[in-house]
Design a protein around this motif. Structure first.
Motif, PDB file in Angstrom:
ATOM      1  N   THR A 111       0.831  -1.211   0.000  1.00 58.93           N
ATOM      2  CA  THR A 111       0.000   0.000   0.000  1.00 58.93           C
ATOM      3  C   THR A 111       0.859   1.252   0.000  1.00 58.93           C
ATOM      4  O   THR A 111       0.591   2.214  -0.722  1.00 58.93           O
ATOM      5  CB  THR A 111      -0.930   0.004   1.225  1.00 58.93           C
ATOM      6  N   ILE A 112       1.910   1.245   0.821  1.00 56.31           N
ATOM      7  CA  ILE A 112       2.831   2.387   0.851  1.00 56.31           C
ATOM      8  C   ILE A 112       3.520   2.545  -0.492  1.00 56.31           C
ATOM      9  O   ILE A 112       3.694   3.662  -1.001  1.00 56.31           O
ATOM     10  CB  ILE A 112       3.863   2.199   1.982  1.00 56.31           C
ATOM     11  N   ALA A 113       3.928   1.407  -1.088  1.00 54.28           N
ATOM     12  CA  ALA A 113       4.592   1.458  -2.391  1.00 54.28           C
ATOM     13  C   ALA A 113       3.659   2.015  -3.462  1.00 54.28           C
ATOM     14  O   ALA A 113       4.073   2.822  -4.308  1.00 54.28           O
ATOM     15  CB  ALA A 113       5.080   0.058  -2.774  1.00 54.28           C
ATOM     16  N   GLY A 114       2.384   1.609  -3.435  1.00 51.51           N
ATOM     17  CA  GLY A 114       1.438   2.129  -4.407  1.00 51.51           C
ATOM     18  C   GLY A 114       1.177   3.608  -4.227  1.00 51.51           C
ATOM     19  O   GLY A 114       1.042   4.350  -5.201  1.00 51.51           O
ATOM     20  N   ALA A 115       1.121   4.071  -2.972  1.00 56.50           N
ATOM     21  CA  ALA A 115       0.876   5.491  -2.716  1.00 56.50           C
ATOM     22  C   ALA A 115       2.065   6.357  -3.112  1.00 56.50           C
ATOM     23  O   ALA A 115       1.900   7.524  -3.465  1.00 56.50           O
ATOM     24  CB  ALA A 115       0.552   5.706  -1.240  1.00 56.50           C
ATOM     25  N   SER A 116       3.276   5.786  -3.046  1.00 59.01           N
ATOM     26  CA  SER A 116       4.478   6.554  -3.383  1.00 59.01           C
ATOM     27  C   SER A 116       4.869   6.431  -4.850  1.00 59.01           C
ATOM     28  O   SER A 116       5.909   6.950  -5.259  1.00 59.01           O
ATOM     29  CB  SER A 116       5.651   6.096  -2.505  1.00 59.01           C
TER      30      SER A 116
ATOM     31  N   LEU B 121      11.657  -2.241   4.304  1.00 63.19           N
ATOM     32  CA  LEU B 121      10.543  -1.721   5.094  1.00 63.19           C
ATOM     33  C   LEU B 121       9.890  -2.826   5.924  1.00 63.19           C
ATOM     34  O   LEU B 121       9.532  -2.608   7.086  1.00 63.19           O
ATOM     35  CB  LEU B 121       9.500  -1.084   4.171  1.00 63.19           C
ATOM     36  N   ARG B 122       9.755  -4.009   5.332  1.00 68.06           N
ATOM     37  CA  ARG B 122       9.175  -5.118   6.099  1.00 68.06           C
ATOM     38  C   ARG B 122      10.045  -5.464   7.303  1.00 68.06           C
ATOM     39  O   ARG B 122       9.541  -5.767   8.386  1.00 68.06           O
ATOM     40  CB  ARG B 122       9.004  -6.339   5.202  1.00 68.06           C
ATOM     41  N   GLN B 123      11.354  -5.415   7.105  1.00 65.11           N
ATOM     42  CA  GLN B 123      12.259  -5.692   8.225  1.00 65.11           C
ATOM     43  C   GLN B 123      12.187  -4.584   9.263  1.00 65.11           C
ATOM     44  O   GLN B 123      12.212  -4.843  10.482  1.00 65.11           O
ATOM     45  CB  GLN B 123      13.686  -5.852   7.712  1.00 65.11           C
ATOM     46  N   GLN B 124      12.081  -3.337   8.815  1.00 66.27           N
ATOM     47  CA  GLN B 124      12.015  -2.199   9.733  1.00 66.27           C
ATOM     48  C   GLN B 124      10.747  -2.247  10.585  1.00 66.27           C
ATOM     49  O   GLN B 124      10.789  -1.950  11.783  1.00 66.27           O
ATOM     50  CB  GLN B 124      12.061  -0.895   8.933  1.00 66.27           C
TER      51      GLN B 124
END
Length: 322
Positions: A37-42, A53-56
């Motif tokens: 979702t974040i990737a699509g918004a950016s 990001l998943r690791q973070q």
């Protein structure tokens, strides 16, 4: 009393813990990936950055490990960091709580006060025209969905009769302080409060009418009338106090439903509260924010149950703690 209070607090803590675990499992079991979702918004994101990001965010860990870490943070008062808004969840909730509490307390006060008054008026002459009118009005309000009521009120009071604002909590040109700002907020509060309260007002009026009819047929009411007490004293001092108990019970139980209804109302009227925040977070798969709002909502419901229990004893001192 102290033992009873301690036992209720332990029960409340256990209930909140169970709700937290259940919410965590259900939210993570829902379809969707917050990183996607974040990737699509950016506008797109490389696989390496998505993995980072998943690791973070700890999303690469097994679900039991994520749950254990989350519970440890919640116990310490840390509700996490929003994936999408990039802000502490506790800070976001604290900023939205006043608007939601203002809306809910206004709606509860209006629904309880007016609904109980209509129920009492209806019970005085159950076969009169006023009673029949209140019954029909309550049935319509009970059957109407919250979102439909909001849309109809917007059409009536903001389009046909443009006397009330339809969105937001303040005007664009609001000064930001003083009596004028309070009046401006109250002006924007009218439509959301009416929308949220009408359904519950109908329920409370029906319940108050039924409870008053039962109480007015009791022996102690006949005794009070036989003693020559004024009808006003019999009605409001003796009958109403006993008839309030079931209304207060339903009020405490339905506070959670009203909080859920606030999501629709805040979305329709663009009210900057927790309901709108929850709606936006669900659309964006923002797990920490969703869980934070759900946790706060469960705490509010538990606290309202405790307040309801206290109100029982204020209304009827004969009720003792078990």
């Amino acid at each position: 009393m102290l033992r009873h209070t301690a036992a209720r607090l332990l029960q409340a803590a256990g209930l909140v813990l169970a709700v937290v675990v259940l919410n965590f499992v259900l939210v993570h079991a829902a379809p969707g990936d917050p990183v996607e979702t974040i990737a699509g918004a950016s506008g797109g994101m490389s696989p390496e950055l998505m993995a980072q990001l998943r690791q973070q965010y700890g999303l690469d860990q097994p679900l039991p490990v994520q749950l254990w870490v989350y519970l440890g943070k919640v116990i310490q008062g840390d509700l996490g960091h929003s994936y999408f808004f990039n802000q502490p969840v506790a800070q976001m909730i604290a900023a939205r709580v006043p608007a939601t509490l203002l809306l809910m307390l206004s709606a509860v006060s209006l629904a309880f006060g007016v609904g109980t008054a209509l129920g009492v008026l209806s019970a005085r002459k159950p076969n009169g025209w006023l009673s029949q009118f209140i019954t029909v009005l309550s049935l319509v309000g009970f059957a109407a969905p919250v979102f439909w009521l909001g849309i109809m009120l917007v059409i009536l009071l903001a389009s046909v009769l443009p006397i009330l604002p339809v969105a937001g909590m303040r005007s664009i040109d609001a000064s930001g302080g003083g009596i004028e700002d309070m009046l401006d907020v109250a002006h924007h509060l009218v439509l959301p409060t009416l929308t949220l309260s009408l359904v519950y007002l109908a329920q409370y009026s029906r319940l108050a009418r039924s409870a008053m009819l039962d109480v007015l047929g009791a022996d102690f009411i006949r005794t009070a009338r036989a003693k020559g007490l004024a009808e006003r004293v019999v009605l409001y001092k003796h009958a109403l106090r006993n008839a309030l108990l079931p209304v207060v019970t339903v009020l405490g139980l339905q506070f959670g439903n009203m909080l859920a209804g606030a999501i629709l109302v805040e979305t329709v009227f663009n009210w900057p509260g927790l309901g709108r925040l929850a709606f936006e977070s669900v659309l964006r798969r923002d797990y920490p924010t969703i869980l934070g709002v759900l946790l706060f909502s469960s705490i509010v419901v538990v606290v309202m149950n405790q307040i309801t229990d206290l109100c029982y004893r204020l209304i009827d001192p004969r009720i003792e703690a078990p």
